[in-house]
Design a protein around this motif. Structure first.
Motif, PDB file in Angstrom:
ATOM      1  N   GLN A 129       0.821  -1.213   0.000  1.00 19.59           N
ATOM      2  CA  GLN A 129       0.000   0.000   0.000  1.00 19.59           C
ATOM      3  C   GLN A 129       0.856   1.264   0.000  1.00 19.59           C
ATOM      4  O   GLN A 129       1.992   1.267   0.482  1.00 19.59           O
ATOM      5  N   GLY A 130       0.291   2.328  -0.582  1.00 15.62           N
ATOM      6  CA  GLY A 130       0.911   3.644  -0.497  1.00 15.62           C
ATOM      7  C   GLY A 130       1.981   3.916  -1.532  1.00 15.62           C
ATOM      8  O   GLY A 130       2.661   4.936  -1.450  1.00 15.62           O
ATOM      9  N   MET A 131       2.142   3.013  -2.539  1.00 18.81           N
ATOM     10  CA  MET A 131       3.131   3.304  -3.584  1.00 18.81           C
ATOM     11  C   MET A 131       2.433   3.905  -4.799  1.00 18.81           C
ATOM     12  O   MET A 131       1.249   3.672  -5.017  1.00 18.81           O
ATOM     13  N   GLY A 188      -9.757  -4.254   3.334  1.00 19.84           N
ATOM     14  CA  GLY A 188      -9.669  -2.799   3.200  1.00 19.84           C
ATOM     15  C   GLY A 188      -8.961  -2.398   1.920  1.00 19.84           C
ATOM     16  O   GLY A 188      -9.409  -1.509   1.190  1.00 19.84           O
ATOM     17  N   LYS A 189      -7.857  -3.077   1.618  1.00 16.14           N
ATOM     18  CA  LYS A 189      -7.119  -2.778   0.382  1.00 16.14           C
ATOM     19  C   LYS A 189      -7.966  -3.167  -0.837  1.00 16.14           C
ATOM     20  O   LYS A 189      -7.950  -2.470  -1.856  1.00 16.14           O
ATOM     21  N   PHE A 190      -8.698  -4.264  -0.725  1.00 21.49           N
ATOM     22  CA  PHE A 190      -9.597  -4.664  -1.809  1.00 21.49           C
ATOM     23  C   PHE A 190     -10.629  -3.569  -2.070  1.00 21.49           C
ATOM     24  O   PHE A 190     -10.882  -3.181  -3.208  1.00 21.49           O
ATOM     25  N   MET A 191     -11.199  -3.029  -0.991  1.00 25.35           N
ATOM     26  CA  MET A 191     -12.173  -1.939  -1.120  1.00 25.35           C
ATOM     27  C   MET A 191     -11.546  -0.751  -1.851  1.00 25.35           C
ATOM     28  O   MET A 191     -12.164  -0.167  -2.756  1.00 25.35           O
ATOM     29  N   LEU A 192     -10.328  -0.391  -1.464  1.00 24.20           N
ATOM     30  CA  LEU A 192      -9.648   0.722  -2.123  1.00 24.20           C
ATOM     31  C   LEU A 192      -9.436   0.435  -3.602  1.00 24.20           C
ATOM     32  O   LEU A 192      -9.720   1.277  -4.460  1.00 24.20           O
ATOM     33  N   ASN A 193      -8.929  -0.761  -3.909  1.00 19.48           N
ATOM     34  CA  ASN A 193      -8.662  -1.123  -5.306  1.00 19.48           C
ATOM     35  C   ASN A 193      -9.926  -1.080  -6.153  1.00 19.48           C
ATOM     36  O   ASN A 193      -9.916  -0.606  -7.291  1.00 19.48           O
ATOM     37  N   VAL A 194     -11.019  -1.597  -5.604  1.00 17.82           N
ATOM     38  CA  VAL A 194     -12.295  -1.594  -6.325  1.00 17.82           C
ATOM     39  C   VAL A 194     -12.668  -0.164  -6.694  1.00 17.82           C
ATOM     40  O   VAL A 194     -13.133   0.106  -7.810  1.00 17.82           O
ATOM     41  N   GLY A 195     -12.439   0.779  -5.761  1.00 22.20           N
ATOM     42  CA  GLY A 195     -12.770   2.168  -6.031  1.00 22.20           C
ATOM     43  C   GLY A 195     -11.780   2.847  -6.948  1.00 22.20           C
ATOM     44  O   GLY A 195     -12.133   3.306  -8.042  1.00 22.20           O
ATOM     45  N   VAL A 196     -10.516   2.873  -6.546  1.00 21.60           N
ATOM     46  CA  VAL A 196      -9.546   3.723  -7.242  1.00 21.60           C
ATOM     47  C   VAL A 196      -9.099   3.136  -8.584  1.00 21.60           C
ATOM     48  O   VAL A 196      -9.014   3.846  -9.592  1.00 21.60           O
ATOM     49  N   ASN A 197      -8.788   1.845  -8.626  1.00 19.55           N
ATOM     50  CA  ASN A 197      -8.287   1.260  -9.873  1.00 19.55           C
ATOM     51  C   ASN A 197      -9.289   1.433 -11.008  1.00 19.55           C
ATOM     52  O   ASN A 197      -8.950   1.868 -12.106  1.00 19.55           O
ATOM     53  N   GLN A 198     -10.527   1.079 -10.726  1.00 22.41           N
ATOM     54  CA  GLN A 198     -11.536   1.065 -11.785  1.00 22.41           C
ATOM     55  C   GLN A 198     -11.956   2.481 -12.182  1.00 22.41           C
ATOM     56  O   GLN A 198     -12.144   2.770 -13.361  1.00 22.41           O
ATOM     57  N   THR A 199     -12.082   3.368 -11.190  1.00 24.47           N
ATOM     58  CA  THR A 199     -12.518   4.733 -11.494  1.00 24.47           C
ATOM     59  C   THR A 199     -11.478   5.458 -12.348  1.00 24.47           C
ATOM     60  O   THR A 199     -11.813   6.077 -13.359  1.00 24.47           O
ATOM     61  N   VAL A 200     -10.205   5.386 -11.952  1.00 28.39           N
ATOM     62  CA  VAL A 200      -9.166   6.061 -12.737  1.00 28.39           C
ATOM     63  C   VAL A 200      -9.096   5.459 -14.139  1.00 28.39           C
ATOM     64  O   VAL A 200      -8.892   6.166 -15.127  1.00 28.39           O
ATOM     65  N   ALA A 201      -9.330   4.138 -14.242  1.00 22.73           N
ATOM     66  CA  ALA A 201      -9.292   3.482 -15.558  1.00 22.73           C
ATOM     67  C   ALA A 201     -10.388   4.011 -16.483  1.00 22.73           C
ATOM     68  O   ALA A 201     -10.135   4.324 -17.647  1.00 22.73           O
ATOM     69  N   LYS A 204      -9.775   7.441 -17.586  1.00 27.76           N
ATOM     70  CA  LYS A 204      -8.507   7.519 -18.345  1.00 27.76           C
ATOM     71  C   LYS A 204      -7.662   8.688 -17.851  1.00 27.76           C
ATOM     72  O   LYS A 204      -7.215   9.533 -18.613  1.00 27.76           O
ATOM     73  N   SER A 205      -7.485   8.708 -16.524  1.00 33.49           N
ATOM     74  CA  SER A 205      -6.810   9.840 -15.894  1.00 33.49           C
ATOM     75  C   SER A 205      -5.691   9.358 -14.978  1.00 33.49           C
ATOM     76  O   SER A 205      -4.966   8.446 -15.324  1.00 33.49           O
ATOM     77  N   ASN A 206      -5.571   9.995 -13.791  1.00 35.60           N
ATOM     78  CA  ASN A 206      -4.522   9.655 -12.837  1.00 35.60           C
ATOM     79  C   ASN A 206      -5.058   9.873 -11.424  1.00 35.60           C
ATOM     80  O   ASN A 206      -6.243  10.157 -11.241  1.00 35.60           O
ATOM     81  N   TYR A 207      -4.175   9.694 -10.414  1.00 35.76           N
ATOM     82  CA  TYR A 207      -4.642   9.863  -9.039  1.00 35.76           C
ATOM     83  C   TYR A 207      -5.224  11.260  -8.794  1.00 35.76           C
ATOM     84  O   TYR A 207      -6.136  11.425  -7.982  1.00 35.76           O
ATOM     85  N   LEU A 247      -8.679   6.396   2.217  1.00 37.72           N
ATOM     86  CA  LEU A 247      -8.648   7.691   1.505  1.00 37.72           C
ATOM     87  C   LEU A 247      -7.434   8.514   1.950  1.00 37.72           C
ATOM     88  O   LEU A 247      -6.828   9.224   1.140  1.00 37.72           O
ATOM     89  N   ASP A 248      -7.071   8.399   3.234  1.00 39.07           N
ATOM     90  CA  ASP A 248      -5.869   9.086   3.719  1.00 39.07           C
ATOM     91  C   ASP A 248      -4.614   8.511   3.065  1.00 39.07           C
ATOM     92  O   ASP A 248      -3.693   9.255   2.704  1.00 39.07           O
ATOM     93  N   VAL A 249      -4.552   7.179   2.934  1.00 40.63           N
ATOM     94  CA  VAL A 249      -3.417   6.539   2.243  1.00 40.63           C
ATOM     95  C   VAL A 249      -3.325   7.086   0.819  1.00 40.63           C
ATOM     96  O   VAL A 249      -2.252   7.445   0.326  1.00 40.63           O
ATOM     97  N   LEU A 250      -4.477   7.162   0.169  1.00 42.63           N
ATOM     98  CA  LEU A 250      -4.548   7.648  -1.217  1.00 42.63           C
ATOM     99  C   LEU A 250      -4.034   9.082  -1.339  1.00 42.63           C
ATOM    100  O   LEU A 250      -3.361   9.439  -2.314  1.00 42.63           O
ATOM    101  N   SER A 251      -4.309   9.882  -0.331  1.00 47.93           N
ATOM    102  CA  SER A 251      -3.969  11.313  -0.399  1.00 47.93           C
ATOM    103  C   SER A 251      -2.461  11.557  -0.391  1.00 47.93           C
ATOM    104  O   SER A 251      -2.008  12.659  -0.702  1.00 47.93           O
ATOM    105  N   THR A 252      -1.673  10.530  -0.039  1.00 42.15           N
ATOM    106  CA  THR A 252      -0.205  10.702  -0.004  1.00 42.15           C
ATOM    107  C   THR A 252       0.433  10.487  -1.374  1.00 42.15           C
ATOM    108  O   THR A 252       1.628  10.733  -1.546  1.00 42.15           O
ATOM    109  N   LEU A 253      -0.334  10.005  -2.354  1.00 45.18           N
ATOM    110  CA  LEU A 253       0.249   9.595  -3.632  1.00 45.18           C
ATOM    111  C   LEU A 253       0.437  10.778  -4.585  1.00 45.18           C
ATOM    112  O   LEU A 253      -0.275  11.774  -4.515  1.00 45.18           O
TER     113      LEU A 253
END
Length: 309
Positions: A129-131, A188-201, A204-207, A247-253
């Motif tokens: 997480q967090g990379m 928890g990481k699965f929940m994040l991936n479901v949200g962030v991976n698919q939405t950004v895809a 067609k954008s970025n974090y 969401l806090d983890v995400l905010s560091t990227l």
């Protein structure tokens, strides 16, 4: 119990995480003690074209799956999910009774598959997480290395294997954390991936797209809340506190970084959609829970993939 000490490490999968961890370890341990497992064609390509991490050419020691080697004390799986079954077969010559295995894959089932093949006593649960690593061709760039969070499947336990991996990561200065409730962390990481991976895809954008207030961020959070509903029925209840933690983890990227699925879409590669919304839809159906956001994400990603030339 015998005292575990990690000397030989094998990594399989030179995607973003494999390159990042491989490059880090290659600078901290003897070259012959770190093996990158790959087939002959891949090895030839890696040697010919090179693998680069933040502009530096990686000096990796490659071995084929067929080579006889001293057993690994630690095997790290960093393949994509669609390559996991082959990877499990490919590490066979690196395994003995003392080998420890961790998987940095997305999703919630890779540990189960590895454990079925080699014995659950060898497997520690793990979340990367967090990379914000981005791989384009043979070049990887990242600003944040993040951390590997790992531990035993059984809550409240810190086994000798977990202690050995933690001591090793300390010795090679790899950022990590031991967690005694890894099933909860994995969900928890699965929940994040479901949200962030698919939405950004699909955008067609970025974090940056999901870090600012707007439609994309709302979509991501609604997809994550569908996972919270399902997690309660699966016996690993997530909460709004968990959502806010991730969401806090995400905010560091880095705003310019991209999750793996968006990188797959850019490169016109098959994505891990079945691992994310595919899993949510199946579990939603199993528990009679409506998951409209994940249904939309699933359909849009399938549509994007169908247009690859």
């Amino acid at each position: 119990m015998y005292y575990l000490k990690i000397k030989n490490v094998s990594i399989i999968g030179l995607g973003a995480l494999g390159i990042m961890y491989g490059h880090h370890l290659s600078q901290k341990m003897p070259r012959e003690n770190l093996r990158i497992i790959a087939d002959e064609n891949r090895i030839h390509r890696y040697k010919e074209k090179g693998i680069f991490c933040n502009g530096e050419r990686c000096d990796f020691h490659y071995v084929t799956p067929e080579e006889r080697v001293e057993p690994a004390d630690l095997i790290i799986f960093t393949v994509k999910f669609d390559g996991l079954e082959e990877a499990i077969r490919s590490v066979r010559n690196h395994v003995d009774e003392n080998t420890i295995m961790i998987s940095a894959l997305n999703g919630i089932i890779s540990e189960e598959m590895i454990g079925q093949a080699y014995g659950f006593e060898k497997v520690l649960y793990c979340v990367a997480q967090g990379m914000d690593a981005v791989k384009v061709g043979n070049k990887l760039t990242y600003d944040h290395k993040g951390i590997l969070v790992f531990g035993d499947k059984e809550p409240g336990v810190i086994s000798d294997k977990t202690k050995a991996v933690s001591e090793f990561f300390d010795s090679v200065e790899l950022p990590h954390q031991v967690d005694t409730d890894m099933t909860h962390r994995l969900w928890g990481k699965f929940m994040l991936n479901v949200g962030v991976n698919q939405t950004v895809a699909i955008y067609k954008s970025n974090y940056g797209e999901i870090l600012r207030v707007g439609e994309a961020r709302d979509t991501m959070i609604r997809a994550m809340r569908e996972v919270i509903k399902i997690s309660e029925k699966e016996g690993v209840p997530l909460s709004e506190d968990d959502l806010n933690y991730w969401l806090d983890v995400l905010s560091t990227l880095s705003h310019e970084g991209k999750p793996s699925m968006a990188q797959d879409v850019d490169a016109k590669r098959p994505s891990e959609v079945e691992l994310f919304s595919g899993t949510v839809l199946k579990l939603g159906q199993k528990h009679g829970i409506d998951t409209p956001v994940n249904k939309m994400l699933y359909e849009k990603i399938k549509e994007i993939e169908s247009e690859y030339v």
